[in-house]
Write a protein that holds these residues in place. Structure first.
Motif, PDB file in Angstrom:
ATOM      1  N   GLU A 153       8.258  -0.803   0.700  1.00 44.83           N
ATOM      2  CA  GLU A 153       9.572  -0.751   1.343  1.00 44.83           C
ATOM      3  C   GLU A 153       9.882  -2.054   2.081  1.00 44.83           C
ATOM      4  OE1 GLU A 153       9.368   2.650   3.819  1.00 44.83           O
ATOM      5  OE2 GLU A 153       9.382   4.092   2.149  1.00 44.83           O
ATOM      6  N   GLU A 154       8.848  -2.645   2.652  1.00 42.65           N
ATOM      7  CA  GLU A 154       9.063  -3.903   3.375  1.00 42.65           C
ATOM      8  C   GLU A 154       9.320  -5.057   2.418  1.00 42.65           C
ATOM      9  OE1 GLU A 154       5.928  -4.718   6.096  1.00 42.65           O
ATOM     10  OE2 GLU A 154       6.326  -2.970   7.360  1.00 42.65           O
TER      11      GLU A 154
ATOM     12  N   ASP B 238       2.899  -9.792   6.970  1.00 40.28           N
ATOM     13  CA  ASP B 238       2.458  -9.947   8.357  1.00 40.28           C
ATOM     14  C   ASP B 238       1.112  -9.218   8.481  1.00 40.28           C
ATOM     15  OD1 ASP B 238       2.073 -10.153  11.042  1.00 40.28           O
ATOM     16  OD2 ASP B 238       4.021  -9.320  11.626  1.00 40.28           O
TER      17      ASP B 238
ATOM     18  N   LYS C  79       4.800   1.947   2.505  1.00 40.65           N
ATOM     19  CA  LYS C  79       5.356   1.142   3.590  1.00 40.65           C
ATOM     20  C   LYS C  79       5.450  -0.323   3.176  1.00 40.65           C
ATOM     21  CE  LYS C  79       4.151  -0.348   8.282  1.00 40.65           C
ATOM     22  NZ  LYS C  79       5.418  -0.026   8.945  1.00 40.65           N
ATOM     23  N   LEU C  80       4.375  -0.830   2.523  1.00 39.68           N
ATOM     24  CA  LEU C  80       4.370  -2.224   2.073  1.00 39.68           C
ATOM     25  C   LEU C  80       5.443  -2.459   0.998  1.00 39.68           C
ATOM     26  CD1 LEU C  80       0.529  -2.978   1.874  1.00 39.68           C
ATOM     27  CD2 LEU C  80       2.136  -3.610   3.675  1.00 39.68           C
TER      28      LEU C  80
END
Length: 213
Positions: free
Chosen positions: A102-103, A111, A99-100
């Protein structure tokens, strides 16, 4: 069989063999000169311990097996539940890392507050990320040193007392005073040796060595 031979035969370090003895999992006989004599039964016990530890079965569970307080079947069923929980936790951490990625972004642009909140929400659902509050080696060493210092201070008082007594009672026999001084000094030396071994154990104990099996 001597401990060096056991180390070669089983592939377990002497440190771990002594650790298992201290934990009561292994009870070799002692010959006249005080050395441990390991029998074929002791070697088989060590092989059993090695097998179970390679599966990451805890020491206490092995003790319960040896004492007959639980069967191997019960132990393995319980351990499978633990492993499934770990797998779920690892899957969650892996998913979070993806997830990190992809962000995108950098450490400064993360964040963090939002991400930590997401982690907490997942933990409420049963997921367990790494517990950063668990005890570390530094804390263990500090506790061991503080305990040793406390004992040594008490023993030092026992060294000072006969000297003070000799001043108050000059006729006190010198041999008796020497004995009263020497005994605490011997115990102080023993405490320091025990502390040294404890610090070595903390620095590289059974849990670290198990990964080498």
């Amino acid at each position: 069989m001597k401990i060096n031979q056991v180390e070669q035969a089983i592939g377990i370090t002497k440190k771990n063999i002594r650790f298992y003895e201290d934990e009561g999992l292994l009870k070799p006989t002692r010959v006249a000169n005080g050395y441990r004599d390991y029998s074929s039964e002791d070697l088989e016990t060590l092989r059993q311990i090695k097998l179970l530890r390679k599966l990451d079965i805890p020491i206490e569970e092995i003790r319960r097996l040896q004492d007959g307080r639980q069967t191997l079947e019960d132990c393995l069923h319980r351990h499978l539940i633990v492993l499934k929980r770990r797998r779920s936790n690892l899957d969650a951490m892996e998913s979070f890392c993806h997830k990190l990625l992809e962000e995108g972004g950098t450490l400064k642009t993360l964040d963090v507050e939002r991400l930590l909140l997401e982690m907490e929400q997942q933990e409420e659902g049963g997921i367990r990320f790494v517990n950063i509050q668990r005890g570390d080696k530094r804390k263990q060493k500090k506790n061991a040193i503080m305990a040793a210092v406390s004992i040594i201070l008490v023993l030092l008082l026992n060294v000072i007392f006969p000297i003070w007594l000799k001043i108050r009672i000059p006729e006190m026999p010198v041999p008796l005073m020497v004995i009263l001084i020497i005994l605490p000094i011997i115990f102080i030396a023993g405490t320091l040796l025990a502390l040294r071994e404890r610090l070595k154990e903390i620095e590289g104990g059974e849990m670290d060595e198990a990964a080498k099996y």
